[in-house]
Scaffold this active site. Structure first.
Site, PDB file in Angstrom:
ATOM      1  N   GLU A  97       0.809  -1.214   0.000  1.00  0.00           N
ATOM      2  CA  GLU A  97       0.000   0.000   0.000  1.00  0.00           C
ATOM      3  C   GLU A  97       0.848   1.273   0.000  1.00  0.00           C
ATOM      4  O   GLU A  97       0.372   2.346   0.372  1.00  0.00           O
ATOM      5  CB  GLU A  97      -0.937  -0.016   1.209  1.00  0.00           C
ATOM      6  N   SER A 156      -6.775  -2.005   2.236  1.00  0.00           N
ATOM      7  CA  SER A 156      -7.066  -1.578   0.867  1.00  0.00           C
ATOM      8  C   SER A 156      -7.683  -2.675   0.009  1.00  0.00           C
ATOM      9  O   SER A 156      -7.656  -2.609  -1.214  1.00  0.00           O
ATOM     10  CB  SER A 156      -5.799  -1.034   0.177  1.00  0.00           C
ATOM     11  N   TYR A 160      -9.536   3.558  -5.045  1.00  0.00           N
ATOM     12  CA  TYR A 160      -8.572   4.616  -5.343  1.00  0.00           C
ATOM     13  C   TYR A 160      -8.625   5.135  -6.772  1.00  0.00           C
ATOM     14  O   TYR A 160      -7.717   5.857  -7.191  1.00  0.00           O
ATOM     15  CB  TYR A 160      -7.160   4.115  -5.003  1.00  0.00           C
ATOM     16  N   ARG A 181     -11.096   3.769  11.742  1.00  0.00           N
ATOM     17  CA  ARG A 181     -12.236   3.644  10.830  1.00  0.00           C
ATOM     18  C   ARG A 181     -12.746   2.212  10.881  1.00  0.00           C
ATOM     19  O   ARG A 181     -11.958   1.275  10.728  1.00  0.00           O
ATOM     20  CB  ARG A 181     -11.841   3.988   9.396  1.00  0.00           C
ATOM     21  N   ASP A 206     -15.283  -0.640   9.238  1.00  0.00           N
ATOM     22  CA  ASP A 206     -16.049  -1.012   8.051  1.00  0.00           C
ATOM     23  C   ASP A 206     -17.131  -1.997   8.453  1.00  0.00           C
ATOM     24  O   ASP A 206     -16.874  -2.945   9.222  1.00  0.00           O
ATOM     25  CB  ASP A 206     -15.137  -1.639   6.999  1.00  0.00           C
ATOM     26  N   GLU A 227     -14.258  -5.096   9.698  1.00  0.00           N
ATOM     27  CA  GLU A 227     -12.882  -4.911  10.166  1.00  0.00           C
ATOM     28  C   GLU A 227     -12.685  -3.480  10.612  1.00  0.00           C
ATOM     29  O   GLU A 227     -13.540  -2.623  10.396  1.00  0.00           O
ATOM     30  CB  GLU A 227     -11.874  -5.262   9.064  1.00  0.00           C
ATOM     31  N   ASN A 267      -9.726  -0.215  10.784  1.00  0.00           N
ATOM     32  CA  ASN A 267      -8.498   0.301  10.184  1.00  0.00           C
ATOM     33  C   ASN A 267      -7.831   1.252  11.167  1.00  0.00           C
ATOM     34  O   ASN A 267      -8.448   2.204  11.646  1.00  0.00           O
ATOM     35  CB  ASN A 267      -8.818   1.019   8.870  1.00  0.00           C
ATOM     36  N   GLY A 307      -7.020   5.627   5.252  1.00  0.00           N
ATOM     37  CA  GLY A 307      -6.575   6.420   4.115  1.00  0.00           C
ATOM     38  C   GLY A 307      -7.115   7.840   4.152  1.00  0.00           C
ATOM     39  O   GLY A 307      -8.218   8.093   4.646  1.00  0.00           O
TER      40      GLY A 307
END
Length: 318
Positions: A16, A152, A222, A261, A263, A276, A278, A282
């Site tokens: 990443e 990602s 992205y 963050r 999800d 999950e 983070n 990002g």
């Protein structure tokens, strides 16, 4: 803040790297707009000597994957007594592992899709097809196959037919030695940012994610135009509150710090399923954290400037 020198760590050697560099550039620009002196550093063999010699007032870890989220860089910062924004090394090691995070949230009473975790060696030693058949028998279809660590959506693939499983496994093992096979849950995918304000974690408005194709993969994340985002997410007030509660619970249960963050997927009946968390989300032009920050009426620069001050204060209070 104008007299602060802050080092933003971005890049690294994970898969990443490019995303991390983009996050680092955007964060650096946001902090500079707040009048903070910012230096952008990669994580290479010169990092420790830079930290020792230049002694920044604080570090912001904008690394994604690998050493940036598994606690390795954080451990070095702690060894050198450098204040930093983000989760401690010890908590990183636990939350970075997706199955451990899922188990923690399930134990706390939250929903998460059923899963199984198996290393590459199991498939070699017991026979790949026999293991794959057992996975389908236990979890059913469709499945999502992804590495047990990493971000990602690298190596992630939705499998709707058993014939697709072998190729999905091969693709997954390109990014790690252990695979997480998880029951794929249909529903509304959301990302919920949690930011600590005056020491209290608060959920920002959820971002609803609608990829052009069936999965919110690396390309969809992205590449501008391949995913539609709705902020706040198109949820009922009750469901919006539930996803916020889940994100704060994940932040607290896993011992995260400053920003995270979560999800999740909201099923048609309103059930919220944890996917999950983070640790270093990002911050690119297509990332959900800046969208959530804007929807909350703030800016990346303001949010991270406050977190930097908290990091410095933590150091001074020790």
């Amino acid at each position: 803040m104008a007299d602060r020198t802050v080092a933003v760590l971005a890049g690294g050697l994970s898969h990443e790297r490019d995303v991390s560099l983009r996050s680092g550039r955007r964060l650096s620009a946001a902090l500079k707009a707040e009048g903070i002196h910012v230096e952008e550093w990669d994580t290479d063999a010169e990092l420790i000597s830079r930290l020792r010699e230049q002694r920044p007032d604080a570090v912001v870890v904008a690394l994604h994957g690998g050493e940036g989220e598994n606690g390795s860089v954080q451990a070095v910062l702690e060894l050198l007594d450098v204040p930093y924004v983000g989760t401690t090394a010890q908590a990183c090691r636990r939350a970075w592992d997706k199955p451990i995070a899922k188990a923690e949230l399930r134990q706390a009473g939250y929903h998460t899709p059923d899963w199984v975790v198996l290393p590459h060696s199991t498939f070699r030693e017991l026979g790949a097809q026999a293991v794959l058949d057992a996975i389908v028998d236990r979890l059913g279809l469709p499945l999502i196959i992804k590495p047990d660590q990493g971000g990602s959506a690298l190596g992630a693939q939705v499998v709707r037919d058993a014939s697709e499983l072998p190729a999905a496994m091969v693709g997954c093992f390109a990014y790690g030695e252990t695979v997480l096979a998880e029951r794929y849950i249909e529903g509304t995918e959301v990302a919920v940012t949690v930011v600590e304000h005056e020491g209290k974690p608060e959920a920002l408005p959820a971002v609803e994610i609608v990829p052009e194709h069936s999965i919110y993969d690396y390309t969809a994340r992205y590449t501008a135009g391949l995913t539609d985002f709705f902020t706040p997410a198109r949820l009922s007030p009750e469901t919006a509150a539930a996803v916020g509660e889940l994100a704060v619970a994940a932040h607290q249960r896993l011992g995260l710090r400053d920003v995270s963050r979560t999800d999740a997927v909201v099923q048609e009946d309103g059930t919220v399923q944890f996917l999950e968390v983070n640790l270093s989300p990002g911050l690119t032009e297509t990332s959900t954290v800046p969208m959530a920050v804007e929807a909350a009426g703030s800016s990346l620069g303001q949010i991270y400037a406050e977190l930097i001050e908290r990091a410095v204060k933590r150091r001074n209070e020790v």
